[in-house]
Design a protein around this motif. Structure first.
Motif, PDB file in Angstrom:
ATOM      1  N   GLY A 231      14.599  38.121 -56.612  1.00  0.00           N
ATOM      2  CA  GLY A 231      13.926  38.163 -55.316  1.00  0.00           C
ATOM      3  C   GLY A 231      14.636  37.395 -54.219  1.00  0.00           C
ATOM      4  N   TYR A 232      15.916  37.068 -54.430  1.00  0.00           N
ATOM      5  CA  TYR A 232      16.662  36.298 -53.431  1.00  0.00           C
ATOM      6  C   TYR A 232      17.960  37.013 -53.082  1.00  0.00           C
ATOM      7  CZ  TYR A 232      13.192  32.742 -54.258  1.00  0.00           C
ATOM      8  OH  TYR A 232      12.003  32.085 -54.348  1.00  0.00           O
ATOM      9  N   LEU A 233      18.691  36.455 -52.138  1.00  0.00           N
ATOM     10  CA  LEU A 233      19.878  37.122 -51.588  1.00  0.00           C
ATOM     11  C   LEU A 233      21.128  36.297 -51.855  1.00  0.00           C
ATOM     12  CD1 LEU A 233      21.020  39.446 -49.782  1.00  0.00           C
ATOM     13  CD2 LEU A 233      20.591  37.958 -47.819  1.00  0.00           C
ATOM     14  N   ALA A 234      22.158  36.946 -52.363  1.00  0.00           N
ATOM     15  CA  ALA A 234      23.459  36.307 -52.585  1.00  0.00           C
ATOM     16  C   ALA A 234      24.489  36.972 -51.684  1.00  0.00           C
ATOM     17  CB  ALA A 234      23.881  36.430 -54.047  1.00  0.00           C
ATOM     18  N   LEU A 235      25.192  36.172 -50.899  1.00  0.00           N
ATOM     19  CA  LEU A 235      26.209  36.666 -49.973  1.00  0.00           C
ATOM     20  C   LEU A 235      27.504  35.890 -50.165  1.00  0.00           C
ATOM     21  CD1 LEU A 235      24.128  36.939 -46.656  1.00  0.00           C
ATOM     22  CD2 LEU A 235      24.732  38.809 -48.197  1.00  0.00           C
ATOM     23  N   THR A 236      28.612  36.596 -50.045  1.00  0.00           N
ATOM     24  CA  THR A 236      29.888  35.892 -50.023  1.00  0.00           C
ATOM     25  C   THR A 236      30.026  35.142 -48.701  1.00  0.00           C
ATOM     26  OG1 THR A 236      31.073  37.763 -49.042  1.00  0.00           O
ATOM     27  CG2 THR A 236      30.921  37.685 -51.458  1.00  0.00           C
ATOM     28  N   ARG A 237      30.998  34.263 -48.640  1.00  0.00           N
ATOM     29  CA  ARG A 237      31.200  33.489 -47.418  1.00  0.00           C
ATOM     30  C   ARG A 237      31.411  34.397 -46.217  1.00  0.00           C
ATOM     31  NH1 ARG A 237      34.753  30.371 -49.239  1.00  0.00           N
ATOM     32  NH2 ARG A 237      36.587  31.643 -48.804  1.00  0.00           N
ATOM     33  N   GLU A 238      32.232  35.432 -46.375  1.00  0.00           N
ATOM     34  CA  GLU A 238      32.503  36.342 -45.262  1.00  0.00           C
ATOM     35  C   GLU A 238      31.255  37.132 -44.871  1.00  0.00           C
ATOM     36  OE1 GLU A 238      34.291  36.108 -48.013  1.00  0.00           O
ATOM     37  OE2 GLU A 238      36.017  35.003 -47.201  1.00  0.00           O
ATOM     38  N   GLU A 239      30.469  37.544 -45.862  1.00  0.00           N
ATOM     39  CA  GLU A 239      29.246  38.299 -45.566  1.00  0.00           C
ATOM     40  C   GLU A 239      28.216  37.430 -44.846  1.00  0.00           C
ATOM     41  OE1 GLU A 239      29.310  41.472 -49.322  1.00  0.00           O
ATOM     42  OE2 GLU A 239      28.235  39.552 -49.477  1.00  0.00           O
ATOM     43  N   PHE A 240      28.126  36.169 -45.241  1.00  0.00           N
ATOM     44  CA  PHE A 240      27.181  35.269 -44.588  1.00  0.00           C
ATOM     45  C   PHE A 240      27.605  35.015 -43.139  1.00  0.00           C
ATOM     46  CE2 PHE A 240      24.792  30.965 -45.028  1.00  0.00           C
ATOM     47  CZ  PHE A 240      23.731  31.489 -44.312  1.00  0.00           C
ATOM     48  N   ILE A 241      28.896  34.826 -42.911  1.00  0.00           N
ATOM     49  CA  ILE A 241      29.398  34.633 -41.543  1.00  0.00           C
ATOM     50  C   ILE A 241      29.108  35.879 -40.706  1.00  0.00           C
ATOM     51  CG2 ILE A 241      31.504  34.393 -40.169  1.00  0.00           C
ATOM     52  CD1 ILE A 241      32.597  32.574 -42.370  1.00  0.00           C
ATOM     53  N   ARG A 242      29.297  37.062 -41.300  1.00  0.00           N
ATOM     54  CA  ARG A 242      29.015  38.308 -40.582  1.00  0.00           C
ATOM     55  C   ARG A 242      27.525  38.441 -40.279  1.00  0.00           C
ATOM     56  NH1 ARG A 242      30.420  41.785 -44.282  1.00  0.00           N
ATOM     57  NH2 ARG A 242      32.592  41.192 -44.007  1.00  0.00           N
ATOM     58  N   LYS A 243      26.685  38.027 -41.208  1.00  0.00           N
ATOM     59  CA  LYS A 243      25.234  38.096 -41.005  1.00  0.00           C
ATOM     60  C   LYS A 243      24.818  37.191 -39.838  1.00  0.00           C
ATOM     61  CE  LYS A 243      20.860  37.199 -43.457  1.00  0.00           C
ATOM     62  NZ  LYS A 243      20.276  38.547 -43.399  1.00  0.00           N
ATOM     63  N   ILE A 244      25.402  36.002 -39.791  1.00  0.00           N
ATOM     64  CA  ILE A 244      25.108  35.080 -38.689  1.00  0.00           C
ATOM     65  C   ILE A 244      25.587  35.660 -37.367  1.00  0.00           C
ATOM     66  CG2 ILE A 244      25.592  32.783 -37.758  1.00  0.00           C
ATOM     67  CD1 ILE A 244      25.895  31.824 -40.678  1.00  0.00           C
ATOM     68  N   SER A 245      26.788  36.237 -37.360  1.00  0.00           N
ATOM     69  CA  SER A 245      27.330  36.840 -36.141  1.00  0.00           C
ATOM     70  C   SER A 245      26.458  37.992 -35.660  1.00  0.00           C
ATOM     71  CB  SER A 245      28.765  37.326 -36.386  1.00  0.00           C
ATOM     72  OG  SER A 245      29.621  36.246 -36.724  1.00  0.00           O
ATOM     73  N   ASP A 246      26.020  38.826 -36.594  1.00  0.00           N
ATOM     74  CA  ASP A 246      25.157  39.952 -36.216  1.00  0.00           C
ATOM     75  C   ASP A 246      23.844  39.474 -35.620  1.00  0.00           C
ATOM     76  OD1 ASP A 246      27.058  41.717 -37.098  1.00  0.00           O
ATOM     77  OD2 ASP A 246      26.128  42.080 -39.047  1.00  0.00           O
ATOM     78  N   PHE A 247      23.326  38.376 -36.139  1.00  0.00           N
ATOM     79  CA  PHE A 247      22.082  37.828 -35.592  1.00  0.00           C
ATOM     80  C   PHE A 247      22.259  37.450 -34.128  1.00  0.00           C
ATOM     81  CE2 PHE A 247      19.578  34.021 -34.547  1.00  0.00           C
ATOM     82  CZ  PHE A 247      18.301  34.535 -34.673  1.00  0.00           C
TER      83      PHE A 247
END
Length: 380
Positions: A231-247
């Protein structure tokens, strides 16, 4: 006529009237300056928004699916850490605490800070130290301060400097450097996770993120699937940075405002350069007609106009980028926390816009020149 000869004539026609040539350069330079400046500020904001992710350097981050930015933490239950460690393909997994606090300086002033609590056993994600020993973080009340643009807000502390955090005494045992400064204008302190939990009021769960190092890249997909089953989310470093940028791009007003300013800059540059270039063509219409009368082909006249437009556009582009770079350099010398970053993407976007400006401007001129008849010119 040979092509080098026509281009030489085009260059002389363009630079002969310095007033018109300067006006063309000013219009394109101003447009490029604004476009690069606006997109560079946006790139700087996006870079700093994910500073914690960049500085910690974990390969995989596990978080609540509702998390949008690294500062928007949602505590994870304690059992999740044991569950992640039991997943095949995980080399090791450690908890990370991330939160905010208010410290009282020796001067009596209060200052908001960001506190990163590292895993006590491994200190995974620890920063490089300019001064001090990383082992001193285990000392009583030990904290490490990051030496970045916000460092002076804590009074530029040295080793041994004391402060208060929620009625707890803290003292600086090390001064660290990081690759990226924060976005929100607050200093950053590192300590152990147990001390951060003890000093800062928190909810029932105290783990902000779980940092995972997989055995190999092939294991990341399996880790993501197992974490999703929990029930949780795992992101690579690049994916997490992209998620923050998209926000910040799509869910805040920052991206929209920067886009509007970039479009306005393009319209300003196009209007100034297009009008000036059209006026330039009208004033030199007789010369183009004379060239056509002595045997210049339509393709040669087109190449002359294209050369004039491209030469002006690229010259203005270079001047605009140079001015923007100089301004950012001076601003960062005076304002260390100034968030602006010129990237290849910024330069490519501005170059594409300039080429469009040159294309539209030259199209207007080409239509006018190809319609002229030598008879009409000499008759006048």
């Amino acid at each position: 006529m040979t092509l080098p000869g026509t281009l030489r004539i085009a260059y002389k026609l363009l630079t002969n009237d310095r007033g018109k040539f300067s006006a063309l350069l000013v219009g394109i330079t101003f447009a490029v300056f604004l476009m690069v400046q606006m997109t560079s500020i946006f790139a700087g904001i996006l870079g700093r928004s994910s500073a914690t992710v960049t500085n910690i350097g974990a390969s995989v981050w596990i978080m609540d699916p509702a998390v949008n930015t690294v500062a928007n933490t949602i505590p994870l239950p304690d059992y999740l850490l044991d569950g992640v460690r039991s997943i095949p393909g995980v080399r090791y997994a450690v908890p990370l605490y991330s939160g905010g606090a208010l410290v009282k300086l020796r001067s009596g002033a209060y200052q908001a800070v960001s506190v990163i609590g590292l895993d006590d056993a491994t200190l995974f994600g620890r920063p490089l130290l300019e001064q001090g020993n990383i082992q001193d973080i285990y000392a009583e009340n030990g904290f490490i301060v990051v030496h970045d643009a916000e460092f002076r807000k804590l009074g530029s502390p040295g080793i041994g400097t004391e402060f208060e955090l929620n009625d707890h005494r803290g003292h600086i045992v090390g001064i660290a450097k990081v690759s990226s400064g924060g976005l929100f204008g607050v200093p950053t302190l590192y300590t152990t996770r147990s001390r951060a939990i003890q000093y800062i009021p928190s909810t029932r769960y105290t783990t902000s993120y779980i940092l995972v190092e997989p055995k190999n890249e092939a294991a990341i997909a399996a880790v993501k699937r197992e974490v999703a089953r929990l029930g949780y989310l795992a992101l690579t470093r690049e994916e997490f940075i992209r998620k923050i940028s998209d926000f910040y791009k799509y869910q805040t007003g920052i991206g929209t405002n920067i886009l509007l300013m970039t479009v306005i800059s393009f319209i300003v540059g196009l209007s100034i350069s297009g009008q000036t270039f059209y006026t330039f063509i009208l004033e030199n219409l007789e010369k183009f007609g004379a060239l056509k009368a002595i045997g210049a082909k339509g393709s040669e006249l087109v190449s002359m106009i294209l050369f004039q437009a491209v030469f002006t556009a690229l010259t203005g582009y270079g001047i605009g980028v140079g001015l923007c770079t100089a301004l950012i350099f001076v601003a960062k010398m005076r304002l260390p926390d100034y968030a602006s970053l010129i990237t290849f993407g910024n330069l490519g976007l501005a170059l594409g816009m300039v080429i469009r400006i040159a294309g539209i401007s030259s199209y207007i001129g080409i239509r006018k020149v190809l319609r002229i008849e030598p008879f009409d010119i000499f008759r006048g």
